[in-house]
Design a protein around this motif. Structure first.
Motif, mmCIF file in Angstrom:
data_model
loop_
_atom_site.group_PDB
_atom_site.id
_atom_site.type_symbol
_atom_site.label_atom_id
_atom_site.label_comp_id
_atom_site.label_asym_id
_atom_site.label_seq_id
_atom_site.Cartn_x
_atom_site.Cartn_y
_atom_site.Cartn_z
ATOM 1 N N GLU A 285 21.625 -35.898 -24.521
ATOM 2 C CA GLU A 285 20.583 -34.948 -23.991
ATOM 3 C C GLU A 285 19.267 -35.714 -23.449
ATOM 4 O OE1 GLU A 285 19.463 -32.019 -27.121
ATOM 5 O OE2 GLU A 285 21.777 -31.598 -27.279
ATOM 6 N N VAL A 286 18.565 -36.502 -23.959
ATOM 7 C CA VAL A 286 17.276 -37.298 -23.540
ATOM 8 C C VAL A 286 17.844 -38.423 -22.732
ATOM 9 C CG1 VAL A 286 15.257 -38.660 -24.049
ATOM 10 C CG2 VAL A 286 16.178 -36.429 -25.699
ATOM 11 N N TYR A 287 18.824 -39.185 -23.023
ATOM 12 C CA TYR A 287 19.194 -40.479 -22.346
ATOM 13 C C TYR A 287 20.308 -40.308 -21.351
ATOM 14 C CZ TYR A 287 15.808 -43.002 -25.197
ATOM 15 O OH TYR A 287 14.844 -43.684 -25.773
ATOM 16 N N LEU B 134 20.293 -38.389 -33.688
ATOM 17 C CA LEU B 134 20.347 -39.494 -32.577
ATOM 18 C C LEU B 134 21.518 -39.297 -31.678
ATOM 19 C CD1 LEU B 134 19.521 -42.417 -31.967
ATOM 20 C CD2 LEU B 134 21.464 -43.193 -33.439
ATOM 21 N N ILE B 135 22.722 -38.944 -31.827
ATOM 22 C CA ILE B 135 23.911 -38.558 -30.846
ATOM 23 C C ILE B 135 23.084 -37.450 -30.011
ATOM 24 C CG2 ILE B 135 25.972 -37.959 -30.622
ATOM 25 C CD1 ILE B 135 26.926 -39.059 -33.113
ATOM 26 N N GLU C 72 10.051 -38.165 -30.200
ATOM 27 C CA GLU C 72 10.080 -37.935 -31.652
ATOM 28 C C GLU C 72 11.300 -36.616 -31.532
ATOM 29 O OE1 GLU C 72 7.023 -35.600 -34.387
ATOM 30 O OE2 GLU C 72 6.540 -37.630 -34.050
ATOM 31 N N VAL C 73 11.978 -36.970 -32.719
ATOM 32 C CA VAL C 73 13.073 -35.952 -32.767
ATOM 33 C C VAL C 73 13.003 -35.327 -34.342
ATOM 34 C CG1 VAL C 73 15.425 -35.261 -32.643
ATOM 35 C CG2 VAL C 73 14.449 -37.060 -31.134
ATOM 36 N N THR C 74 12.808 -34.154 -34.424
ATOM 37 C CA THR C 74 12.680 -33.450 -35.740
ATOM 38 C C THR C 74 13.857 -32.236 -35.687
ATOM 39 O OG1 THR C 74 10.307 -33.609 -35.449
ATOM 40 C CG2 THR C 74 10.975 -32.283 -37.098
ATOM 41 N N PRO D 79 19.254 -41.630 -16.430
ATOM 42 C CA PRO D 79 18.004 -41.129 -16.137
ATOM 43 C C PRO D 79 16.767 -42.083 -16.540
ATOM 44 C CG PRO D 79 18.787 -39.910 -17.695
ATOM 45 C CD PRO D 79 19.918 -40.983 -17.213
ATOM 46 N N PRO D 80 15.451 -41.625 -16.174
ATOM 47 C CA PRO D 80 14.285 -42.386 -16.664
ATOM 48 C C PRO D 80 14.400 -42.323 -18.097
ATOM 49 C CG PRO D 80 13.797 -41.132 -14.662
ATOM 50 C CD PRO D 80 14.853 -40.831 -15.126
ATOM 51 N N ALA D 81 13.671 -43.362 -18.965
ATOM 52 C CA ALA D 81 13.541 -43.366 -20.449
ATOM 53 C C ALA D 81 12.169 -42.418 -20.577
ATOM 54 C CB ALA D 81 13.347 -44.710 -20.917
ATOM 55 N N PRO D 82 12.407 -41.659 -21.359
ATOM 56 C CA PRO D 82 11.186 -40.802 -22.084
ATOM 57 C C PRO D 82 10.007 -41.809 -22.432
ATOM 58 C CG PRO D 82 12.767 -40.953 -23.823
ATOM 59 C CD PRO D 82 13.535 -41.663 -22.669
#
Length: 199
Positions: free
Chosen positions: A135-137, A129-130, A16-18, A9-12
């Motif tokens: 989920e994001v990448y 990170l995982i 930022e991940v909290t 998928p396209p990169a964000p």
């Protein structure tokens, strides 16, 4: 041979991940001094593929990743600092790199300050990170390559539920000795199942 069914998928545009105690974000120029505090420590670098680093060394080695959110390209990758939520201190950094787009696979790595050890912060950060990688990448497989003598990192990989897939004996001459290399991995559906069972 047929083409891989995996599509990246396209990169964000921003990242930022909290979590409860840590925040991950792309590293910036302002982070170099804090990063050099732990990356300049010989004990921290003992099992890592570089010698103790100054801010200029970090800029030279990793500057192309500064502020980036894309895994793609010849030198692609995402480098994130770990901030402690309660005081904003930079206590480590993470990398997601070595993308194999056809396989939906990438490598994860981490460097954490000794000042933050023993508090579960590294586990929380690498878990985030995982989560982000899957989920994001949209990746389907992650690997971590760890010097077999790096007991803290192997313990972290195992605590996270990564599977030890390989043990290469005396794989390379590294920092004055023949070193063994361990390869850990986890698949997206394994990670999701483990997260479901833990909740």
């Amino acid at each position: 041979m047929s083409a891989s069914p995996f599509v990246l998928p396209p990169a964000p545009e921003t990242l930022e991940v909290t979590r409860e105690r840590v925040r991950l974000r792309p590293f910036e120029e302002r982070d170099l001094d804090a990063m050099a505090t732990y990356r300049g420590d010989a004990d921290v670098c003992r099992y890592l593929p570089f010698q103790p680093q100054t801010p200029d060394d970090i800029r030279h080695r990793n500057g192309h990743l500064m502020g980036g959110t894309s895994l793609e390209g010849e030198r692609g990758g995402v480098m994130l600092v770990i901030e402690r939520v309660d005081d904003g201190a930079v206590i480590g950094d993470l990398v997601l790199f070595h993308l194999d787009a056809e396989a939906g696979s990438a490598e994860v790595g981490w460097v954490v300050s000794p000042a933050a050890s023993g508090q579960g912060l590294a586990t929380e950060a690498v878990r985030a990170l995982i989560d982000t990688a899957f989920e994001v990448y949209g990746l389907r497989r992650l690997v971590a390559q760890i010097d077999a003598d790096n007991l803290r990192s192997t313990a972290l990989a195992e605590r996270l539920g990564m599977r030890r897939e390989a043990h290469f004996v005396e794989k390379e001459w590294f920092k004055g000795r023949w070193s063994d290399l361990l390869v850990y991995a986890v698949l997206d559906h394994e990670w999701a199942a483990a997260r479901r069972s833990a909740s």
